[in-house]
Design a protein around this motif. Structure first.
Motif, PDB file in Angstrom:
ATOM      1  N   GLU A  49       0.919  -1.191   0.013  1.00  0.00           N
ATOM      2  CA  GLU A  49      -0.031   0.147  -0.070  1.00  0.00           C
ATOM      3  C   GLU A  49       0.890   1.136   0.023  1.00  0.00           C
ATOM      4  O   GLU A  49       0.512   2.314  -0.630  1.00  0.00           O
ATOM      5  CB  GLU A  49      -0.927   0.209   1.369  1.00  0.00           C
ATOM      6  CG  GLU A  49      -1.873  -1.129   0.924  1.00  0.00           C
ATOM      7  CD  GLU A  49      -2.710  -1.551   2.379  1.00  0.00           C
ATOM      8  OE1 GLU A  49      -2.542  -0.904   3.527  1.00  0.00           O
ATOM      9  OE2 GLU A  49      -3.568  -2.390   2.643  1.00  0.00           O
ATOM     10  N   ALA A  50       2.067   1.142   0.692  1.00  0.00           N
ATOM     11  CA  ALA A  50       2.934   2.202   0.531  1.00  0.00           C
ATOM     12  C   ALA A  50       3.235   2.631  -0.693  1.00  0.00           C
ATOM     13  O   ALA A  50       3.530   3.793  -1.089  1.00  0.00           O
ATOM     14  CB  ALA A  50       4.107   2.126   1.839  1.00  0.00           C
ATOM     15  N   ALA A  51       3.800   1.471  -1.342  1.00  0.00           N
ATOM     16  CA  ALA A  51       4.353   1.732  -2.875  1.00  0.00           C
ATOM     17  C   ALA A  51       3.508   2.263  -3.769  1.00  0.00           C
ATOM     18  O   ALA A  51       3.676   3.201  -4.201  1.00  0.00           O
ATOM     19  CB  ALA A  51       4.643   0.369  -3.389  1.00  0.00           C
ATOM     20  N   VAL A  52       1.996   2.019  -3.338  1.00  0.00           N
ATOM     21  CA  VAL A  52       1.095   2.638  -4.325  1.00  0.00           C
ATOM     22  C   VAL A  52       0.780   3.995  -4.066  1.00  0.00           C
ATOM     23  O   VAL A  52       0.798   4.955  -5.046  1.00  0.00           O
ATOM     24  CB  VAL A  52      -0.256   1.830  -4.016  1.00  0.00           C
ATOM     25  CG1 VAL A  52      -1.474   2.563  -5.021  1.00  0.00           C
ATOM     26  CG2 VAL A  52      -0.230   0.439  -4.670  1.00  0.00           C
ATOM     27  N   GLU A  53       0.804   4.327  -2.799  1.00  0.00           N
ATOM     28  CA  GLU A  53       0.729   5.969  -2.309  1.00  0.00           C
ATOM     29  C   GLU A  53       1.853   6.732  -2.668  1.00  0.00           C
ATOM     30  O   GLU A  53       1.754   7.715  -3.365  1.00  0.00           O
ATOM     31  CB  GLU A  53       0.512   5.686  -0.432  1.00  0.00           C
ATOM     32  CG  GLU A  53       0.809   7.241  -0.022  1.00  0.00           C
ATOM     33  CD  GLU A  53       1.252   6.988   1.343  1.00  0.00           C
ATOM     34  OE1 GLU A  53       1.850   8.003   1.693  1.00  0.00           O
ATOM     35  OE2 GLU A  53       1.073   5.984   1.968  1.00  0.00           O
ATOM     36  N   LEU A  54       3.110   6.085  -2.462  1.00  0.00           N
ATOM     37  CA  LEU A  54       4.216   7.011  -2.792  1.00  0.00           C
ATOM     38  C   LEU A  54       4.670   7.105  -4.253  1.00  0.00           C
ATOM     39  O   LEU A  54       4.767   8.106  -4.760  1.00  0.00           O
ATOM     40  CB  LEU A  54       5.629   6.315  -2.025  1.00  0.00           C
ATOM     41  CG  LEU A  54       5.423   6.254  -0.632  1.00  0.00           C
ATOM     42  CD1 LEU A  54       6.864   5.457  -0.083  1.00  0.00           C
ATOM     43  CD2 LEU A  54       5.703   7.716  -0.023  1.00  0.00           C
ATOM     44  N   CYS A  55       4.572   6.034  -5.018  1.00  0.00           N
ATOM     45  CA  CYS A  55       4.623   6.165  -6.473  1.00  0.00           C
ATOM     46  C   CYS A  55       3.465   7.126  -7.070  1.00  0.00           C
ATOM     47  O   CYS A  55       3.748   7.890  -7.908  1.00  0.00           O
ATOM     48  CB  CYS A  55       4.480   4.793  -7.140  1.00  0.00           C
ATOM     49  SG  CYS A  55       5.916   3.693  -6.638  1.00  0.00           S
ATOM     50  N   GLY A  56       2.206   7.142  -6.576  1.00  0.00           N
ATOM     51  CA  GLY A  56       1.114   7.934  -6.989  1.00  0.00           C
ATOM     52  C   GLY A  56       1.489   9.365  -6.729  1.00  0.00           C
ATOM     53  O   GLY A  56       1.240  10.102  -7.693  1.00  0.00           O
TER      54      GLY A  56
END
Length: 373
Positions: A200-207
């Motif tokens: 979920e952190a990856a989705v958030e930070l990349c977005g």
């Protein structure tokens, strides 16, 4: 193409690859090559001149599209970074760098020969040569990793990233040393909840940095930055693998049958077969209609854009299939509707199109088990 390079005769292996290319591509001379991917093993240890020969030979057999994507996988060691410009001159148009992690102690345990700092420097160098066509690979879920450490590493990589990221959750394969260490409790990986938070952190930070999450493990700054080669897998297109252990999925022009082939894994046996009979194929199997349908759904729903009924019907068309069954007739519709209501899937019309939501993409494996008969 898998280009082995450790402890072997480069020229001999290149000639074996060229022989296998000729045998494999000649029946498809009326087609067009949309992509070439040099991956598996460490192809960046190969000589750029040999990479150029393979590209030129492939182009003579089946013409490359004007905008063909030609990717090379690389580890960010100084030896490989030093050949980057030569690889571009050889015809490489896209560069994929396996950073994996910025934690030097973890890199050492993985047997990697680079440091985190060298990984970032390699990305910066690649951007100067392949601007807009550089991908970085990172991994999460390994022993000792924390959510805060993952977020910090990813933020740093995003400061350097170009246009594409592949962020893979560590998978443990049966029979591997890691599998045995886990069973013996010599190694402890982060709990499932912690790994879900990392995802979920990856989705958030990349977005937040403009990278759209377009497939389970992949992020791109624009549709044009998406991996053309990997999209071919997920969209059910044909591909031909060259080299030891390489896999293929294609329709045989003579019979119209969809086939799966696997090359011999042992490099010396594979090369000998290539030189003696023109290819190192170890196994060939027909893909029946049921398997083709399942593959179309499994691969198609790995993408946030999902799968259209048109793509599904094209993908499951094989000589042994009894007609072209629509998506709505193939899937367990009661379960599909439930997942739509629960916010895991989205659909249009009478299943003209089916796709996971961002929430659904995170648990897509369990959804697939539920909706595929």
């Amino acid at each position: 193409a898998r280009v082995p390079s450790g402890g072997v005769d480069h020229a001999y292996i290149t000639n074996a690859l060229l022989a296998e290319l000729k045998t494999s591509l000649t029946p498809h001379a009326d087609k067009e090559l949309r992509s070439i991917y040099f991956g598996g093993g460490t192809p960046s240890l190969a000589k750029p001149a040999h990479i150029a020969r393979i590209i030129e030979h492939a182009n003579r057999l089946v013409p490359l599209a004007n905008d063909a994507e030609i990717t090379l996988e690389s580890n960010p060691t100084s030896a490989e970074v030093g050949k980057m410009a030569a690889f571009k001159a050889a015809g490489i148009t896209r560069y994929s760098i396996g950073i994996q992690t910025l934690d030097d102690s973890v890199l050492q345990r993985m047997g990697r020969l680079h440091t985190g700092a060298e990984g970032l420097a390699a990305v910066d160098r690649a951007k100067a040569l392949f601007s807009g066509r550089v991908s970085c690979d990172m991994m999460f879920g390994f022993e000792g990793q924390t959510l805060s450490g993952w977020r910090q590493d990813l933020e740093t990589v995003l400061d350097h990233a170009d246009s594409h990221l592949s962020l893979y959750q560590l998978t443990v394969e049966p029979g591997t040393p890691l599998f045995r260490d886990l069973n013996a409790q010599r190694v402890m990986l982060p709990e499932d909840d912690a790994q879900a938070q990392m995802y979920e952190a990856a989705v958030e930070l990349c977005g937040a940095r403009g990278f759209r999450h377009y497939e389970v493990s992949n992020y791109a700054k624009s549709p044009g930055a998406q991996s053309v080669h990997n999209m071919g897998y997920w969209q059910g297109r044909q591909w031909i693998g060259i080299g030891p252990s390489a896999h293929s999925r294609f329709t045989d022009p003579a019979s119209g049958q969809r086939l799966r082939t696997v090359r011999i894994p042992d490099i010396r046996r594979w090369a000998q077969n290539c030189m003696e009979r023109g290819h190192g194929t170890g196994k060939t199997e027909a893909i029946d209609g049921a398997e083709a349908k399942q593959e179309a759904v499994v691969f198609g729903l790995r993408m946030l854009d999902g799968l259209s009924n048109e793509q599904f019907m094209r993908g499951n068309n094989s000589s042994v299939a009894s007609g072209r069954e629509p998506l709505a007739e193939y899937l367990c519709m009661e379960r599909v509707r439930q997942h739509v209501r629960d916010g895991y899937l989205r659909s249009t019309g009478d299943l003209d199109h089916l796709a996971p939501t961002e929430r659904g993409l995170q648990v897509i494996d369990s959804i697939l088990l539920d909706i595929i008969p």
